[in-house]
Write a protein that holds these residues in place. Structure first.
Motif, PDB file in Angstrom:
ATOM      1  N   PHE A  74       0.840  -1.196   0.000  1.00  0.00           N
ATOM      2  CA  PHE A  74       0.000   0.000   0.000  1.00  0.00           C
ATOM      3  C   PHE A  74       0.873   1.242   0.000  1.00  0.00           C
ATOM      4  O   PHE A  74       2.081   1.175   0.234  1.00  0.00           O
ATOM      5  CB  PHE A  74      -0.952   0.006   1.207  1.00  0.00           C
ATOM      6  CG  PHE A  74      -0.267  -0.002   2.539  1.00  0.00           C
ATOM      7  CD1 PHE A  74       0.022   1.183   3.199  1.00  0.00           C
ATOM      8  CD2 PHE A  74       0.097  -1.200   3.142  1.00  0.00           C
ATOM      9  CE1 PHE A  74       0.662   1.174   4.430  1.00  0.00           C
ATOM     10  CE2 PHE A  74       0.732  -1.216   4.376  1.00  0.00           C
ATOM     11  CZ  PHE A  74       1.018  -0.022   5.022  1.00  0.00           C
ATOM     12  N   ALA A  75       0.236   2.366  -0.275  1.00  0.00           N
ATOM     13  CA  ALA A  75       0.939   3.645  -0.284  1.00  0.00           C
ATOM     14  C   ALA A  75       0.353   4.558   0.779  1.00  0.00           C
ATOM     15  O   ALA A  75      -0.838   4.492   1.090  1.00  0.00           O
ATOM     16  CB  ALA A  75       0.822   4.300  -1.661  1.00  0.00           C
ATOM     17  N   THR A  76       1.211   5.374   1.342  1.00  0.00           N
ATOM     18  CA  THR A  76       0.803   6.426   2.269  1.00  0.00           C
ATOM     19  C   THR A  76       1.518   7.710   1.840  1.00  0.00           C
ATOM     20  O   THR A  76       2.524   7.648   1.126  1.00  0.00           O
ATOM     21  CB  THR A  76       1.196   6.109   3.733  1.00  0.00           C
ATOM     22  OG1 THR A  76       2.619   6.066   3.833  1.00  0.00           O
ATOM     23  CG2 THR A  76       0.609   4.806   4.206  1.00  0.00           C
ATOM     24  N   PRO A  77       1.030   8.850   2.274  1.00  0.00           N
ATOM     25  CA  PRO A  77       1.786  10.078   1.991  1.00  0.00           C
ATOM     26  C   PRO A  77       3.167   9.999   2.647  1.00  0.00           C
ATOM     27  O   PRO A  77       3.317   9.437   3.735  1.00  0.00           O
ATOM     28  CB  PRO A  77       0.933  11.177   2.639  1.00  0.00           C
ATOM     29  CG  PRO A  77      -0.444  10.605   2.709  1.00  0.00           C
ATOM     30  CD  PRO A  77      -0.243   9.124   2.952  1.00  0.00           C
ATOM     31  N   ASN A  78       4.153  10.542   1.992  1.00  0.00           N
ATOM     32  CA  ASN A  78       5.505  10.605   2.547  1.00  0.00           C
ATOM     33  C   ASN A  78       5.577  11.840   3.440  1.00  0.00           C
ATOM     34  O   ASN A  78       6.135  12.864   3.067  1.00  0.00           O
ATOM     35  CB  ASN A  78       6.533  10.674   1.409  1.00  0.00           C
ATOM     36  CG  ASN A  78       7.962  10.647   1.914  1.00  0.00           C
ATOM     37  OD1 ASN A  78       8.210  10.363   3.080  1.00  0.00           O
ATOM     38  ND2 ASN A  78       8.898  10.938   1.030  1.00  0.00           N
ATOM     39  N   GLY A 102       9.685  -0.727   3.568  1.00  0.00           N
ATOM     40  CA  GLY A 102       9.177   0.199   2.583  1.00  0.00           C
ATOM     41  C   GLY A 102      10.237   1.108   2.020  1.00  0.00           C
ATOM     42  O   GLY A 102      11.415   1.024   2.368  1.00  0.00           O
ATOM     43  N   PHE A 103       9.776   1.977   1.151  1.00  0.00           N
ATOM     44  CA  PHE A 103      10.635   2.983   0.545  1.00  0.00           C
ATOM     45  C   PHE A 103       9.754   4.153   0.128  1.00  0.00           C
ATOM     46  O   PHE A 103       8.539   4.029   0.043  1.00  0.00           O
ATOM     47  CB  PHE A 103      11.401   2.415  -0.663  1.00  0.00           C
ATOM     48  CG  PHE A 103      10.500   1.919  -1.773  1.00  0.00           C
ATOM     49  CD1 PHE A 103      10.189   2.725  -2.852  1.00  0.00           C
ATOM     50  CD2 PHE A 103       9.978   0.634  -1.729  1.00  0.00           C
ATOM     51  CE1 PHE A 103       9.363   2.264  -3.869  1.00  0.00           C
ATOM     52  CE2 PHE A 103       9.154   0.165  -2.746  1.00  0.00           C
ATOM     53  CZ  PHE A 103       8.847   0.985  -3.826  1.00  0.00           C
ATOM     54  N   SER A 104      10.377   5.294  -0.100  1.00  0.00           N
ATOM     55  CA  SER A 104       9.643   6.490  -0.506  1.00  0.00           C
ATOM     56  C   SER A 104      10.184   7.011  -1.821  1.00  0.00           C
ATOM     57  O   SER A 104      11.385   6.965  -2.082  1.00  0.00           O
ATOM     58  CB  SER A 104       9.772   7.592   0.547  1.00  0.00           C
ATOM     59  OG  SER A 104       9.199   7.174   1.760  1.00  0.00           O
ATOM     60  N   ILE A 105       9.251   7.517  -2.626  1.00  0.00           N
ATOM     61  CA  ILE A 105       9.594   8.215  -3.864  1.00  0.00           C
ATOM     62  C   ILE A 105       8.730   9.466  -3.893  1.00  0.00           C
ATOM     63  O   ILE A 105       7.497   9.370  -3.866  1.00  0.00           O
ATOM     64  CB  ILE A 105       9.318   7.353  -5.115  1.00  0.00           C
ATOM     65  CG1 ILE A 105      10.166   6.089  -5.119  1.00  0.00           C
ATOM     66  CG2 ILE A 105       9.567   8.168  -6.387  1.00  0.00           C
ATOM     67  CD1 ILE A 105       9.861   5.140  -6.263  1.00  0.00           C
ATOM     68  N   GLY A 106       9.362  10.607  -3.897  1.00  0.00           N
ATOM     69  CA  GLY A 106       8.608  11.852  -3.954  1.00  0.00           C
ATOM     70  C   GLY A 106       7.666  12.001  -2.779  1.00  0.00           C
ATOM     71  O   GLY A 106       8.076  11.903  -1.629  1.00  0.00           O
ATOM     72  N   GLU A 107       6.399  12.190  -3.074  1.00  0.00           N
ATOM     73  CA  GLU A 107       5.406  12.456  -2.042  1.00  0.00           C
ATOM     74  C   GLU A 107       4.734  11.204  -1.498  1.00  0.00           C
ATOM     75  O   GLU A 107       3.837  11.302  -0.658  1.00  0.00           O
ATOM     76  CB  GLU A 107       4.349  13.417  -2.591  1.00  0.00           C
ATOM     77  CG  GLU A 107       4.929  14.778  -2.922  1.00  0.00           C
ATOM     78  CD  GLU A 107       3.894  15.757  -3.438  1.00  0.00           C
ATOM     79  OE1 GLU A 107       2.688  15.414  -3.480  1.00  0.00           O
ATOM     80  OE2 GLU A 107       4.288  16.876  -3.796  1.00  0.00           O
ATOM     81  N   LYS A 108       5.134  10.005  -1.969  1.00  0.00           N
ATOM     82  CA  LYS A 108       4.507   8.767  -1.513  1.00  0.00           C
ATOM     83  C   LYS A 108       5.518   7.823  -0.884  1.00  0.00           C
ATOM     84  O   LYS A 108       6.675   7.761  -1.300  1.00  0.00           O
ATOM     85  CB  LYS A 108       3.839   8.030  -2.681  1.00  0.00           C
ATOM     86  CG  LYS A 108       2.571   8.663  -3.156  1.00  0.00           C
ATOM     87  CD  LYS A 108       1.901   7.754  -4.163  1.00  0.00           C
ATOM     88  CE  LYS A 108       0.591   8.356  -4.639  1.00  0.00           C
ATOM     89  NZ  LYS A 108      -0.080   7.465  -5.586  1.00  0.00           N
ATOM     90  N   SER A 109       5.042   7.092   0.100  1.00  0.00           N
ATOM     91  CA  SER A 109       5.799   5.987   0.680  1.00  0.00           C
ATOM     92  C   SER A 109       5.072   4.704   0.313  1.00  0.00           C
ATOM     93  O   SER A 109       3.841   4.641   0.361  1.00  0.00           O
ATOM     94  CB  SER A 109       5.862   6.112   2.205  1.00  0.00           C
ATOM     95  OG  SER A 109       6.611   7.244   2.571  1.00  0.00           O
TER      96      SER A 109
END
Length: 141
Positions: A74-78, A102-109
């Motif tokens: 799933f994705a959450t805001p970063n 997990g990992f983050s790219i831009g505005e999403k984790s």
């Protein structure tokens, strides 16, 4: 969504991790996410790959000990506190978490999570309008 994850059990010695990635690369299998947990004697490499069934067979042929399990992606805001809010959903539903990475790219984790009731967790995430990530979407990152 619920996706397949490989767990590879490795002796804790120089070169073993490289061997896994070398075998997968030579077989044109991409690793989208991974995590390594270790003790003094062995490690567990958990990873999401582009072709989990093929990867499992290839690694077994090379005598690696490999299991396939299910995780939720799933994705959450970063942003600070976002993961906490997501985990509160599971806690309120009395769903226990075994591990996550997990990992983050831009505005999403992007998170891969293993819990004691994946189907219930997916239903709770959908009920709270969480962004679930399918395996094919995850392979794009």
């Amino acid at each position: 969504m619920i996706i397949k994850q490989l767990s590879v059990f490795l002796e804790n010695k120089s070169g073993r991790l490289h061997e896994v990635f070398d075998v997968l690369g030579a077989s044109n299998i991409n690793v989208s996410a991974c995590s390594v947990a270790d003790t003094s004697e062995f490690g567990i490499l958990r990873m999401i790959v582009s072709e989990p069934d093929k990867a499992r067979e290839i690694l077994k042929e090379k005598l690696f000990s490999v299991n396939v399990s299910e995780v939720i992606s799933f994705a959450t805001p970063n942003a600070p506190g976002s993961l906490s809010k997501t985990l509160q959903i599971l806690s309120n539903a009395q769903i226990s978490i075994e591990y996550l990475y997990g990992f983050s790219i831009g505005e999403k984790s992007f998170i891969a999570l293993r819990c004691d009731n994946a189907e219930k967790a997916v239903m709770e995430f959908q009920r709270h309008q969480m962004e679930l990530i399918s395996a094919s979407e995850l392979y794009k990152f």
